[in-house]
Design an enzyme around this catalytic site. Sequence first.
Site, mmCIF file in Angstrom:
data_model
loop_
_atom_site.group_PDB
_atom_site.id
_atom_site.type_symbol
_atom_site.label_atom_id
_atom_site.label_comp_id
_atom_site.label_asym_id
_atom_site.label_seq_id
_atom_site.Cartn_x
_atom_site.Cartn_y
_atom_site.Cartn_z
ATOM 1 N N LYS A 115 8.363 -6.991 13.113
ATOM 2 C CA LYS A 115 9.352 -7.542 12.659
ATOM 3 C C LYS A 115 10.710 -6.605 12.444
ATOM 4 O O LYS A 115 11.567 -7.270 12.562
ATOM 5 C CB LYS A 115 8.342 -7.376 10.635
ATOM 6 N N GLU A 199 12.279 -3.273 2.217
ATOM 7 C CA GLU A 199 13.480 -4.094 1.655
ATOM 8 C C GLU A 199 13.187 -4.911 0.574
ATOM 9 O O GLU A 199 12.087 -4.556 -0.242
ATOM 10 C CB GLU A 199 13.325 -5.915 3.069
ATOM 11 N N HIS A 234 0.405 -15.267 -0.288
ATOM 12 C CA HIS A 234 1.095 -15.118 0.512
ATOM 13 C C HIS A 234 0.949 -16.151 2.057
ATOM 14 O O HIS A 234 1.286 -15.637 3.195
ATOM 15 C CB HIS A 234 1.247 -13.789 1.448
ATOM 16 N N ARG A 291 4.643 -19.623 18.697
ATOM 17 C CA ARG A 291 4.024 -20.788 18.273
ATOM 18 C C ARG A 291 3.980 -22.124 17.499
ATOM 19 O O ARG A 291 4.412 -21.827 17.134
ATOM 20 C CB ARG A 291 2.512 -19.260 18.195
#
Length: 479
Positions: A115, A199, A234, A291
């Site tokens: 990330k 974040e 999630h 993908r």
Amino acid sequence: MKKILVANRGEIAIRVMTTAQKMGIKTIAVYSTIDRNAPHVKFADEAVCIGEAPSSQSYLLGSKIIEVAKRLHADAIHPGYGFLSENADFAEAVEKNNLIFIGPKPDAIKVMGSKLAAKDAVKAYDIPMVPGIDKAITDVEKAKKIAHDIGFPILIKASAGGGGKGMRIVEKEEDLDSQMQRAISEAVSAFGDGAVFIEKYVASPRHIEIQVMADSHGNTIHLFERECSVQRRHQKVVEEAPSAVLTPELREKMGQAAIKVAKACNYLGVGTVEFLLDENHNFYFLEMNTRLQVEHPVTELISGVDLVELQIKVARGEALPIQQEDLQINGHALELRVYAEDTLNDFLPSVGHLDVYQLPEGKGIRVDNGYEEGMDIPIYYDPMLAKLITYGKTREEAIQLMIEAIDEYQVEGVQTTLSFGKFVCKHEAFRSGNFDTHFVKKYYSAEKVNAATATEAKVAALIALTQYHSDQKIVRLPD
């Protein structure tokens, strides 16, 4: 390309093989001992056992899979999703063995697999990102300073993360230390990499992703968005295309941003750029999945494009046969992931025997399936049985068809997410389009569902009682 080895199992293996077959390409299945009689094994032209049930002893054995591909004279390997699909070392090894990897180049997988590296790669392209830091951190005092600068609540995320692992929401400073240690520990355990970053936590986000496709001739297109906000732990459960909240202008903006992300890493093939959309419809880059996605069928249905076919053509070196202006959205599609899970017990896996397993059929219904009646659900893999997809001219039509298809889908022997899918489709928040990633937390729990069921039963009993009293008042004449 005359022969493809599909390095996967279940519904995605069959999905890839179906398109390969349509294109006149032979297929090879690989399987573990527990999957010996699985549908994907029977579907392929050839099949080879590569090891024991645990994926670490079978589906994750990259060198063994490559050896089988070479021995059976395959030209290419399609990884599906999960397992080795986002493993840059595997993609590199496939190419080194003179086989085609049906997916992006190893460098792109590497960059977008982190990330932090992904954020770094797209920096120069003026793509909106959630406020935060763009480097790994383990120092709690430094983390506290950053948290103060961007403001609580914050989100701690594993750099190598996915599926909600190594992710912690921190509401206040006193919880930061313990939550950071947990995130780092979970990241090390899940990914072998403890790097985490911080974040700003977007409080009521929607999860919107854009499907992109790139060839080796400099062409990159987007195939619109998917709404993936109905999630548990999630992870997505219900997806749809298009989103109920995107305007044509916002769709185009997000589509162009996704194309820039793909170009930032010289992307090749099919990929998905994920964004968070806040309550004011500001969007932020989240990550890129290098993908084919589980939810790709909804995009195929609204665009009329076979994404696996495009993957294969691009991997063969062909230019994309379509351009951006050729694409338009037709109708609406909805997907429910049919997991063997107990939805009233925190969505825990429900292993067992499929005593009854009958699929719905009909116009506008598609089932990408990997199981048959009489099979056992193995504990070793993701518990998804199938994907139930419905398509209609309108969103309302697709939702109604999904409810009917769920009623027709017969499963006995294990608990599934079918009842949850029906709950979602009937819920006013979903039907109105006014929902976010907290849908499950806000509206779905064993207590709430049982209370609703009890209320429905009470209402039904009162109606029956009223009808009975009404009937008693009618003077019945003898025959």
